[in-house]
Scaffold this motif. Sequence first.
Motif, mmCIF file in Angstrom:
data_model
loop_
_atom_site.group_PDB
_atom_site.id
_atom_site.type_symbol
_atom_site.label_atom_id
_atom_site.label_comp_id
_atom_site.label_asym_id
_atom_site.label_seq_id
_atom_site.Cartn_x
_atom_site.Cartn_y
_atom_site.Cartn_z
ATOM 1 N N ALA A 23 -20.194 9.493 30.804
ATOM 2 C CA ALA A 23 -21.648 9.432 30.648
ATOM 3 C C ALA A 23 -22.269 8.524 31.705
ATOM 4 O O ALA A 23 -23.294 8.860 32.306
ATOM 5 C CB ALA A 23 -22.002 8.934 29.245
ATOM 6 N N TYR A 24 -21.637 7.382 31.940
ATOM 7 C CA TYR A 24 -22.134 6.433 32.939
ATOM 8 C C TYR A 24 -22.173 7.077 34.322
ATOM 9 O O TYR A 24 -23.181 6.991 35.030
ATOM 10 C CB TYR A 24 -21.254 5.185 32.951
ATOM 11 N N PHE A 77 -23.147 5.740 21.820
ATOM 12 C CA PHE A 77 -22.808 7.155 21.976
ATOM 13 C C PHE A 77 -23.926 8.055 21.447
ATOM 14 O O PHE A 77 -24.236 9.081 22.053
ATOM 15 C CB PHE A 77 -21.488 7.480 21.287
ATOM 16 N N ALA A 78 -24.533 7.691 20.339
ATOM 17 C CA ALA A 78 -25.635 8.491 19.796
ATOM 18 C C ALA A 78 -26.796 8.541 20.789
ATOM 19 O O ALA A 78 -27.385 9.612 21.015
ATOM 20 C CB ALA A 78 -26.096 7.907 18.466
ATOM 21 N N LEU A 88 -21.281 15.631 22.078
ATOM 22 C CA LEU A 88 -20.481 15.236 20.919
ATOM 23 C C LEU A 88 -19.040 15.723 21.039
ATOM 24 O O LEU A 88 -18.111 14.994 20.673
ATOM 25 C CB LEU A 88 -21.124 15.750 19.626
ATOM 26 N N ASP A 89 -18.831 16.904 21.580
ATOM 27 C CA ASP A 89 -17.459 17.425 21.692
ATOM 28 C C ASP A 89 -16.604 16.605 22.666
ATOM 29 O O ASP A 89 -15.381 16.690 22.636
ATOM 30 C CB ASP A 89 -17.455 18.904 22.062
ATOM 31 N N GLU A 90 -17.219 15.789 23.508
ATOM 32 C CA GLU A 90 -16.466 14.931 24.416
ATOM 33 C C GLU A 90 -15.912 13.696 23.702
ATOM 34 O O GLU A 90 -15.161 12.929 24.289
ATOM 35 C CB GLU A 90 -17.347 14.497 25.593
ATOM 36 N N LEU A 91 -16.278 13.550 22.445
ATOM 37 C CA LEU A 91 -15.775 12.442 21.635
ATOM 38 C C LEU A 91 -14.678 12.900 20.674
ATOM 39 O O LEU A 91 -14.268 12.156 19.784
ATOM 40 C CB LEU A 91 -16.929 11.788 20.862
ATOM 41 N N ILE A 102 -22.286 9.449 14.570
ATOM 42 C CA ILE A 102 -22.833 9.621 15.914
ATOM 43 C C ILE A 102 -23.716 10.861 15.972
ATOM 44 O O ILE A 102 -24.831 10.829 16.509
ATOM 45 C CB ILE A 102 -21.702 9.694 16.953
ATOM 46 N N GLY A 103 -23.226 11.956 15.401
ATOM 47 C CA GLY A 103 -24.003 13.191 15.377
ATOM 48 C C GLY A 103 -25.325 13.034 14.638
ATOM 49 O O GLY A 103 -26.371 13.470 15.122
#
Length: 108
Positions: A23-24, A77-78, A88-91, A102-103
């Motif tokens: 993400a960063y 993450f949220a 979300l699938d990357e978690l 988170i979702g």
Amino acid sequence: MKVNEVSWSDLEQEVAQAAFQKAYEREINALIQEVRDNAVQISELEDIWRLHNFLSAKRHEIDGKYDYNYSVLVFVFATLIKQGWLHLDELKGLDQDKLTKIGSLSRM
């Protein structure tokens, strides 16, 4: 362990670190492209100061957002999902309870 403290397994820590970094990098790469796009439009001193102010604000925003502290990582993450820097699938690999939180938070 404190009542509200959440533990992270070794696998979860690996998944979290990889997702955090992904993400960063996405956000930084988007910022670099935005700066490049804006830099070609600089024609006077005021444009330079405007770019400087934009970068100062972005630095503050990014430094504050990317807090890799396990006590707040669910919220980080949220936020990243809500802003489109992470999916979300990357978690996948995190505990189902964490994924659910988170979702839910990302839809608020």
